[in-house]
Design an enzyme around this catalytic site. Sequence first.
Site, PDB file in Angstrom:
ATOM      1  N   GLY A  35       0.138  -1.116   0.377  1.00 18.19           N
ATOM      2  CA  GLY A  35      -0.342  -0.118   0.001  1.00 18.19           C
ATOM      3  C   GLY A  35       0.471   1.093   0.118  1.00 18.19           C
ATOM      4  O   GLY A  35       1.846   1.660  -0.468  1.00 18.19           O
ATOM      5  N   ASN A  36       0.588   2.447   0.003  1.00 19.01           N
ATOM      6  CA  ASN A  36       1.294   3.829   0.657  1.00 19.01           C
ATOM      7  C   ASN A  36       0.226   3.954   1.727  1.00 19.01           C
ATOM      8  O   ASN A  36      -0.395   4.132   2.052  1.00 19.01           O
ATOM      9  CB  ASN A  36       0.762   4.699  -0.524  1.00 19.01           C
ATOM     10  CG  ASN A  36      -0.614   4.973  -1.442  1.00 19.01           C
ATOM     11  OD1 ASN A  36      -1.194   5.920  -0.915  1.00 19.01           O
ATOM     12  ND2 ASN A  36      -0.858   3.980  -2.699  1.00 19.01           N
ATOM     13  N   ARG A  37       1.026   6.207   1.443  1.00 14.46           N
ATOM     14  CA  ARG A  37       0.499   6.117   2.699  1.00 14.46           C
ATOM     15  C   ARG A  37      -0.462   7.692   2.747  1.00 14.46           C
ATOM     16  O   ARG A  37      -0.598   8.775   3.328  1.00 14.46           O
ATOM     17  CB  ARG A  37       1.826   7.164   3.675  1.00 14.46           C
ATOM     18  CG  ARG A  37       2.728   5.968   4.396  1.00 14.46           C
ATOM     19  CD  ARG A  37       4.491   6.951   4.817  1.00 14.46           C
ATOM     20  NE  ARG A  37       4.013   8.141   5.163  1.00 14.46           N
ATOM     21  CZ  ARG A  37       4.259   9.309   4.862  1.00 14.46           C
ATOM     22  NH1 ARG A  37       5.035   8.975   4.018  1.00 14.46           N
ATOM     23  NH2 ARG A  37       4.172  10.233   5.494  1.00 14.46           N
ATOM     24  N   SER A  38      -1.439   7.600   1.385  1.00  9.84           N
ATOM     25  CA  SER A  38      -2.069   8.435   1.556  1.00  9.84           C
ATOM     26  C   SER A  38      -3.049   8.314   2.161  1.00  9.84           C
ATOM     27  O   SER A  38      -3.601   6.981   2.641  1.00  9.84           O
ATOM     28  CB  SER A  38      -3.146   8.027  -0.075  1.00  9.84           C
ATOM     29  OG  SER A  38      -3.974   8.912  -0.632  1.00  9.84           O
ATOM     30  N   ALA A  75      -4.086   7.536  -4.430  1.00 12.74           N
ATOM     31  CA  ALA A  75      -2.819   6.866  -5.022  1.00 12.74           C
ATOM     32  C   ALA A  75      -2.663   5.926  -5.141  1.00 12.74           C
ATOM     33  O   ALA A  75      -3.027   5.507  -4.320  1.00 12.74           O
ATOM     34  CB  ALA A  75      -1.687   7.288  -3.593  1.00 12.74           C
TER      35      ALA A  75
END
Length: 407
Positions: free
Chosen positions: A216-219, A283
């Site tokens: 995943g990502n930090r959005s 994102a």
Amino acid sequence: MDAAPNPRRRIVVGVTGGIAAYKAVQVVRELVLAGHDVHVVATEAALRFVGAPTFEAISRNRIETDLYEGVAEVRHVALGQSADVIVIAPATANTIARLAAGLADDLLTNTVLASRAPLVLAPAMHTEMWQNPATVANVATLRERGAVIVGPATGQLTGNDSGPGRMEEPEVIVAATLQAAGAASSLATVQDFSGRRVVITAGGTREPLDPVRFLGNRSSGRQGVALASAARNRGADVVLITAHLEVEPPDGVSLVPVGTALELQVAVTDAAASADLVIMAAAVADYRPERTSDAKIKKGQAHEGLSLELVQNPDILADLAAHRSPGVTLVGFAAETEPDDERLIETARQKLRRKGCDYLVLNRVGWSTGFASERNEVMMLDSAGDIVMTAAGAKDSVADRILDRLA
Ligand code: PMT
């Protein structure tokens, strides 16, 4: 449907002697354009940074500086008594100290002392001054007395240094001022998106590795959610496609929750078919694991690593642009870590050409910028690659600036 008429407020803008005084011009301008009666009270030091004619032309009122002018009209009392709100931007450490001590040795401090109106302060100073125990105590005193402190923001200061101390952006100060004056809704309720169908993606996609893990990502979804709220407030019919969010989605929009990039693609392609505007703030993972294990992946031998095979996800925005329905405007976001400004913009231009969208909103991201933070700093490029708008501030005010441009 038209917005309710602006409640016109009498606003005193105090300007004190700091380099950020040039940004006070924008504060005055935005307040005047929003229909308010704005009176600038500048200290002598402020006028070393920006001339009186500038403030007079922008505020459309005479600038007030001198305690001993207009004594017969008791101006130092009259201004304070008639104000609906007083905002001081920039507020230097010296002014903050004088206000905390209740001094009245110039027109501005007299005006504040003679007023019962809400007081909004936008501090601007070097980090050391902001963190000095004297300033910390003075700010706490003013806060206790009800003053609204806006900022300061963290960023590049006048010299080579950077840190907390930079004056907050004009639109953030304006929003806080209008809120303090009970006129907060006057800027945001223009129904310029009435009847428009707007699709917005927000948050970060998650690509599962096994039933308990994902890439995943930090959005956080803040920027996308801010866009959705702003578009709804301005009359749009909003479909908000949410990958993982860390904030509450707004009421009054149609929510479509998704998990992976492929799910987001199905949802956005479907919604875009009848949309006037699509804004891709989510994102999206560029890659996903080639295989998703049905069982939790077990730890291997202690000395062995784990290799993951990844395959590329489709470029959703590029596909939307390639098969666009007539009349739809496509807006992408570009999240870049490039530190050099020129290379940053060039990278965005290349991305714009690759994606084929109508606008690209470029934000520099990093450990503490762009993703997850409350603020954002953006440049908006049109399809020719020209910068058509820049904005910095809270994500909701950035959202309104983006919509202003699109409207
Ligand atoms: O959510 P927040 O914490 O508030 O943070 C906001 C944000 C930084 C996530 C947001 O402002 C932002 O920049 N979103 C886009 C992030 C991103 O995926 O950027 P990108 O440069 O990798 O992609 C460019 C554009 O193509 C984006 O509009 C993206 O949605 C889209 N894309 C990306 C990959 C892919 N496979 N398909 C796509 O359509």
